[in-house]
Design an enzyme around this catalytic site. Structure first.
Site, mmCIF file in Angstrom:
data_model
loop_
_atom_site.group_PDB
_atom_site.id
_atom_site.type_symbol
_atom_site.label_atom_id
_atom_site.label_comp_id
_atom_site.label_asym_id
_atom_site.label_seq_id
_atom_site.Cartn_x
_atom_site.Cartn_y
_atom_site.Cartn_z
ATOM 1 N N GLU A 227 0.822 -0.983 -0.181
ATOM 2 C CA GLU A 227 0.034 0.188 0.251
ATOM 3 C C GLU A 227 0.875 0.857 -0.322
ATOM 4 O O GLU A 227 1.710 1.685 1.036
ATOM 5 C CB GLU A 227 -1.077 -0.053 0.846
ATOM 6 C CG GLU A 227 -2.132 -1.065 1.348
ATOM 7 C CD GLU A 227 -2.493 -0.683 0.783
ATOM 8 O OE1 GLU A 227 -3.287 -0.477 -0.472
ATOM 9 O OE2 GLU A 227 -3.819 -1.478 0.765
ATOM 10 N N CYS A 261 -2.518 9.081 2.463
ATOM 11 C CA CYS A 261 -1.844 8.245 0.905
ATOM 12 C C CYS A 261 -3.765 9.014 -0.373
ATOM 13 O O CYS A 261 -3.497 8.558 -0.663
ATOM 14 C CB CYS A 261 -1.682 6.677 1.341
ATOM 15 S SG CYS A 261 -3.607 6.478 2.379
HETATM 16 P P1 NAP Z 1 8.537 5.376 4.970
HETATM 17 O O1 NAP Z 1 9.314 5.886 4.351
HETATM 18 O O2 NAP Z 1 8.518 4.499 3.177
HETATM 19 O O3 NAP Z 1 8.422 4.360 6.183
HETATM 20 C C1 NAP Z 1 7.496 3.413 5.797
HETATM 21 C C2 NAP Z 1 7.739 2.079 6.773
HETATM 22 O O4 NAP Z 1 8.501 2.005 6.158
HETATM 23 C C3 NAP Z 1 8.152 2.409 7.903
HETATM 24 O O5 NAP Z 1 7.820 1.470 8.797
HETATM 25 C C4 NAP Z 1 10.015 2.382 7.620
HETATM 26 O O6 NAP Z 1 10.375 1.778 8.455
HETATM 27 C C5 NAP Z 1 9.958 1.858 6.957
HETATM 28 N N1 NAP Z 1 10.732 1.887 5.678
HETATM 29 C C6 NAP Z 1 11.626 2.937 4.919
HETATM 30 N N2 NAP Z 1 12.581 2.916 4.140
HETATM 31 C C7 NAP Z 1 12.776 0.992 4.285
HETATM 32 C C8 NAP Z 1 12.938 -0.159 3.526
HETATM 33 N N3 NAP Z 1 14.110 0.478 2.618
HETATM 34 N N4 NAP Z 1 13.249 -1.063 3.829
HETATM 35 C C9 NAP Z 1 12.278 -1.268 4.532
HETATM 36 N N5 NAP Z 1 10.990 -0.847 5.325
HETATM 37 C C10 NAP Z 1 11.188 0.493 5.239
HETATM 38 O O7 NAP Z 1 6.704 6.194 4.371
HETATM 39 P P2 NAP Z 1 6.561 7.259 5.017
HETATM 40 O O8 NAP Z 1 7.573 8.758 3.910
HETATM 41 O O9 NAP Z 1 6.958 7.881 6.277
HETATM 42 O O10 NAP Z 1 5.442 7.600 4.978
HETATM 43 C C11 NAP Z 1 4.568 8.298 3.983
HETATM 44 C C12 NAP Z 1 4.199 7.379 2.828
HETATM 45 O O11 NAP Z 1 3.646 6.460 3.082
HETATM 46 C C13 NAP Z 1 3.082 8.853 1.471
HETATM 47 O O12 NAP Z 1 3.902 8.256 0.436
HETATM 48 C C14 NAP Z 1 2.261 7.938 1.906
HETATM 49 O O13 NAP Z 1 1.220 8.081 0.959
HETATM 50 C C15 NAP Z 1 1.624 5.787 1.579
HETATM 51 N N6 NAP Z 1 0.882 5.724 2.828
HETATM 52 C C16 NAP Z 1 0.683 4.864 1.958
HETATM 53 C C17 NAP Z 1 -0.730 4.667 2.718
HETATM 54 C C18 NAP Z 1 -2.006 2.828 1.636
HETATM 55 O O14 NAP Z 1 -2.363 2.953 2.416
HETATM 56 N N7 NAP Z 1 -1.331 2.861 0.072
HETATM 57 C C19 NAP Z 1 -1.504 4.801 3.930
HETATM 58 C C20 NAP Z 1 -0.434 5.659 4.497
HETATM 59 C C21 NAP Z 1 0.253 5.891 3.475
HETATM 60 P P3 NAP Z 1 11.590 3.956 9.532
HETATM 61 O O15 NAP Z 1 10.418 4.717 10.181
HETATM 62 O O16 NAP Z 1 12.487 3.202 10.499
HETATM 63 O O17 NAP Z 1 12.510 4.563 8.388
#
Ligand code: NAP
Length: 453
Positions: A227, A261
């Site tokens: 997601e 999102c």
């Molecule tokens: P993010 O940086 O991707 O973080 C999300 C999770 O992934 C965190 O637990 C993070 O851990 C982990 N993570 C980051 N890089 C990683 C890697 N290379 N390998 C494994 N795990 C990794 O996302 P964000 O920027 O905080 O969140 C916002 C994004 O999420 C937006 O794009 C939003 O649209 C999307 N989102 C989508 C949905 C949906 O249902 N489609 C819902 C909510 C949000 P750490 O915190 O330890 O870095």
């Protein structure tokens, strides 16, 4: 760093020692033992625990709400509502899992043939901070009802929420180890994914994180559900009820401090109503109150972090430098905490970076089009495909939107929202697989073919 940093003040309130590799190995071992136990339990037993989890979420909604607000800044009213929504998802799966998981006979020439739905085992859930309870519960409730166990790697800035969620399912009665929080950073995820005891993974978050998890799981032949981000289109046609369209546009773009999102992010408005829609949207944005998220009168609290405010600000300055017009707001506020004035950009063209980007904060991008063909073409001219909305009273336009908008959902005269009874997910770079509803329960199951000659 795994820590609570209050975005309303910028102060670090709590830090946590990350789990070591040995801690993680032990948690996975516990997860396997819990899976063996959970598999033996009846759906009725699991439903009783799930209903208890719902009771706790309702009873402690204000406590859980405060945790969310302190860690990521959403208005307390919305945070408490999130806890109650989690309770509804738990009750949905408590009530419906038995029907969805029942053997399904399929008539063939054999004596008996049917589908049986079986759990897979420990599943790793990598989750984001923006809906720190909801994102987790919409994975955990169906996973546990199906008999899987969960390992949560939550975002590093919401450790108190992460620990509270482990505690929630323990208090509800699920076997020890059925749902555990791993306090680890993103760099430690690969090791967990490659552990043969972990059978599948789900990630909600950004595209790079999703691509990394999917690539690792691909090389391990493990199922994944992603997601990811979105830049949802919100189309307004001449027959729309403009008051409702404007009110919904504001709510969708600014809920959760603009960090959702499925927020409407691109407002695609027919020329006949463009000026009227823009003027009303501007007035409504200028009337929003930005302030302390603990205050019941606040519409918009701070962005999650100073880095998030800087990143959004840079995206906007670049768009303006490339020729976009800033109609109102869309600037960081000069005060403690990562506050951001909600705003509107117009005049965005396809050669500007912002055209293709997700703006993860309370800033709307406004586009003018001359008809539905152009509106749908613009809506689809995006790598993302999560949700979408259209405001119209015209049946033919509604049917075209359902058929032609490239997205995981289309809502008519309403904002895109998630509902435990309806499947949720995206296409294109917004991810794959579906959470919630029947699909969410089957997401991490072995749909086994059973046949007797
Ligand atoms: P993010 O940086 O991707 O973080 C999300 C999770 O992934 C965190 O637990 C993070 O851990 C982990 N993570 C980051 N890089 C990683 C890697 N290379 N390998 C494994 N795990 C990794 O996302 P964000 O920027 O905080 O969140 C916002 C994004 O999420 C937006 O794009 C939003 O649209 C999307 N989102 C989508 C949905 C949906 O249902 N489609 C819902 C909510 C949000 P750490 O915190 O330890 O870095």
């Amino acid at each position: 760093m795994i820590a609570t940093t209050n975005p309303a003040t910028g102060r670090v309130e709590e830090t946590y020692r990350p789990h070591t590799d040995a801690d993680v190995d032990l948690a996975i071992a516990r997860s396997v033992v819990a899976f063996e136990r959970l598999k033996q339990t009846s759906i009725a037993e699991r439903a009783a625990w799930m209903n208890k989890a719902a009771d706790i979420l309702e009873a402690d909604a204000s406590l859980f709400g405060r945790l969310m607000t302190v860690e990521m800044g959403k208005p307390l009213v919305q945070a408490e509502a999130e806890a109650r929504k989690c309770a509804r998802a738990c009750r949905y799966y408590a009530d419906n899992a038995a029907d969805i998981l029942a053997d399904e006979p399929v008539p063939t020439e054999r004596a008996r043939s049917f589908r049986r739905i079986l759990p897979l085992g420990p599943v790793l859930a990598v989750m984001p901070w923006n809906y720190p309870f909801w994102q987790v519960v919409r994975f955990a409730a169906p996973a546990l009802m199906a008999g899987n166990t969960g390992l949560l790697k939550h975002a590093s800035n919401v450790p108190q929420c992460a620990l509270a969620l482990q505690d929630l399912f323990e208090r509800a009665g699920f076997p020890n180890g059925a749902f555990q929080t791993l306090l680890i950073g993103g760099s430690k995820v690969e090791r967990v994914l490659r552990d043969p005891r972990v059978r599948a993974a789900t990630l909600t978050g950004s595209e790079p994180a999703g691509a990394s998890v999917a690539a690792i799981c691909g090389s391990e032949i493990k199922p994944t559900l992603l997601e990811l981000g979105g830049s949802d289109a919100f189309i307004v046609m001449p027959s729309a009820d403009l008051d409702a369209a404007v009110e919904t546009a504001v709510a969708s773009r600014t809920k959760n401090n603009g960090q959702s999102c499925i927020a409407a992010k691109r407002f695609i408005v027919h020329a006949d109503v463009y000026d009227a829609f823009r003027d009303r949207l501007q007035s409504a944005f200028e009337a929003l109150s930005v302030g302390d998220p603990m205050d019941a009168d606040t519409d918009i609290g701070p962005l999650v972090s100073a880095d998030a405010a800087t990143e959004l600000s840079e995206q906007i300055e670049r768009a303006v430098a490339q020729g976009a017009r800033r109609l109102t707001g869309a600037v960081p506020l000069d005060r403690d905490g990562s506050y951001f004035q909600p705003g509107i950009l117009e005049g965005i063209t396809s050669d500007m970076d912002a055209y293709a980007q997700e703006l993860f904060g309370p800033v709307a991008m406004l586009f003018e089009v001359d008809g539905l063909d152009a509106a749908i073409a613009l809506a689809n001219d995006s790598d993302f495909g999560l949700g979408s909305s259209i405001f119209t009273q015209d049946e033919a336009e509604i049917e075209r939107a359902f058929d032609e908008i490239e997205a995981g959902s289309t809502f008519v005269n309403a904002m895109t929202s998630s509902d435990p009874r309806l499947p949720f997910g995206g296409i294109k770079h917004s991810g794959y697989g579906r959470e919630l509803a029947r699909e969410g329960l089957l997401a991490f199951c072995n749909i086994k073919t059973c046949a007797v000659a």
